[in-house]
Design a protein around this motif. Structure first.
Motif, mmCIF file in Angstrom:
data_model
loop_
_atom_site.group_PDB
_atom_site.id
_atom_site.type_symbol
_atom_site.label_atom_id
_atom_site.label_comp_id
_atom_site.label_asym_id
_atom_site.label_seq_id
_atom_site.Cartn_x
_atom_site.Cartn_y
_atom_site.Cartn_z
ATOM 1 N N THR A 1 1.889 -6.589 -9.669
ATOM 2 C CA THR A 1 2.664 -7.650 -8.597
ATOM 3 C C THR A 1 1.572 -8.523 -8.175
ATOM 4 O O THR A 1 0.621 -8.145 -7.463
ATOM 5 N N ASP B 1 6.747 -10.236 -11.505
ATOM 6 C CA ASP B 1 6.580 -9.553 -10.076
ATOM 7 C C ASP B 1 6.066 -10.379 -9.198
ATOM 8 O O ASP B 1 4.720 -10.036 -9.504
ATOM 9 N N ARG C 1 4.279 -13.203 -17.020
ATOM 10 C CA ARG C 1 3.763 -11.678 -17.189
ATOM 11 C C ARG C 1 2.771 -11.706 -18.501
ATOM 12 O O ARG C 1 3.490 -12.187 -19.388
ATOM 13 N N ARG D 1 0.756 -7.520 -15.989
ATOM 14 C CA ARG D 1 0.308 -8.096 -14.947
ATOM 15 C C ARG D 1 1.026 -9.686 -14.620
ATOM 16 O O ARG D 1 1.069 -10.443 -15.714
ATOM 17 N N ASP E 1 -1.549 -3.811 -5.392
ATOM 18 C CA ASP E 1 -0.710 -2.555 -5.847
ATOM 19 C C ASP E 1 -1.146 -2.539 -7.347
ATOM 20 O O ASP E 1 -1.794 -3.445 -8.138
ATOM 21 N N THR E 2 -0.848 -1.239 -8.105
ATOM 22 C CA THR E 2 -1.174 -1.142 -9.386
ATOM 23 C C THR E 2 -0.426 -1.640 -10.599
ATOM 24 O O THR E 2 -0.461 -1.553 -11.649
ATOM 25 N N ASP E 3 0.839 -2.137 -10.007
ATOM 26 C CA ASP E 3 2.054 -2.395 -10.804
ATOM 27 C C ASP E 3 2.061 -3.930 -11.465
ATOM 28 O O ASP E 3 2.782 -4.177 -12.156
ATOM 29 N N TYR F 1 -4.097 -8.726 -5.815
ATOM 30 C CA TYR F 1 -3.187 -7.689 -6.486
ATOM 31 C C TYR F 1 -3.442 -6.251 -5.453
ATOM 32 O O TYR F 1 -4.497 -5.553 -5.789
ATOM 33 N N LYS G 1 9.993 1.074 -4.649
ATOM 34 C CA LYS G 1 8.564 1.096 -4.152
ATOM 35 C C LYS G 1 8.805 0.658 -2.749
ATOM 36 O O LYS G 1 9.543 -0.285 -2.407
#
Length: 284
Positions: A50, A79, A20, A25, A46-48, A44, A270
């Motif tokens: 992952t 993630d 990470r 990210r 999603d905005t988290d 990517y 989520k």
């Protein structure tokens, strides 16, 4: 990482270390692949942060004499989702066999969702798959292992010679599960009661997470339906297995997706992602 020693030298390999960054990210800090295995750069969705990584096989499938190794390490805070864009095909084998080794290590605080598509053993194929998953306390692991009866739409149903998938899961270095799916159609009726009970596709989803909701098992069980039967059971309070029996690969995948969604909402707060996939109707 310390794995059980391989019995043979792989001729195809993927090796990834997920890390990470300061912005939150997940990225591939180290990566290596050798054809016939290949990986794409992370997506990517999603905005988290992952990272979703697809494994490809440019040959289109796995051949006799293939010896394939996948190694994935997830550091704390990671993630990552690792998947394939379509079914994993094992082509006809006139001699020898194919062997596949999957090695996953998830450090505490890391999340790995290992969700390859179904294995499809063609007629006269012999397949040995060996999964070794190691997690530390505080990690999260979702790992799927699914297999079909073969190319049913082409008139092949359990026409492979042997399919074996062995799974060992270690938690903090201690063996928590030894699971073995060994199918040899010419030695027994796989459709009989006590085996697949008339179904052509089967598999498991392994789920490990601290503080698992006690209602999760019941919520998963409610997703069982006429086309896909499933049952969930705890190995221990932080580790459960979901078993699946089905026929059509599309219905099977939709039910696995629904179970993944329930688990993801409960454990990671989520929803499951809709991953990009391509399918051939191998078991329709």
């Amino acid at each position: 990482m310390i794995w059980e020693e391989l019995t043979e030298e792989p001729n195809g390999q993927i090796s990834i270390v997920f890390r990470r960054n300061a912005a939150g990210r997940t990225y591939m800090a180290r990566q290596f692949f050798r054809i016939p295995l290949q990986i794409l750069k992370p997506h990517y969705y999603d905005t988290d942060g992952t990272a979703v990584v697809y494994s490809l096989n440019p040959a289109g499938g796995i051949l006799q004499h293939d010896r394939l190794l996948t190694e994935i390490e997830c550091e704390a805070g990671v993630d990552a989702i690792f998947t394939t864009p379509g079914n994993n095909k094992y082509y006809r084998m006139d001699e020898d066999c194919a062997k596949v080794w999957n090695r996953l290590y998830v450090h505490g605080g890391g999340v790995l969702e290992y969700l390859p598509e179904h294995n499809v053993p063609f007629a006269h194929s012999t397949v040995y798959q060996d999964n070794e998953f190691r997690v530390e306390k505080g990690a999260v692991l979702f790992a799927a292992d699914m297999v079909t009866a073969g190319r049913v739409a082409s008139g092949e149903q359990f026409d492979y010679r042997r399919y074996e998938s062995r799974t060992r899961i270690f938690i903090d270095g201690k063996l928590a599960l030894y699971d073995n799916c060994a199918l040899q159609p010419d030695e027994e009726d796989l459709l009989r009661k006590g085996m697949l009970d008339g179904y052509r596709t089967n598999g498991s989803l392994y789920v490990y997470a601290d503080g698992m909701d006690g209602e999760l098992k019941r919520n998963i069980g409610e997703l069982s339906n006429e086309k896909v039967r499933l049952a969930a059971g705890n190995v221990r309070s932080d580790f459960l297995i979901v078993r699946f029996l089905g026929n059509g690969i599309i219905e099977m995948r939709e039910t696995v997706q629904a179970v993944w969604d329930v688990c993801r909402r409960s454990i990671l707060q989520k929803p499951a992602l809709r991953l990009r996939k391509e399918f051939s109707g191998c078991s329709e």
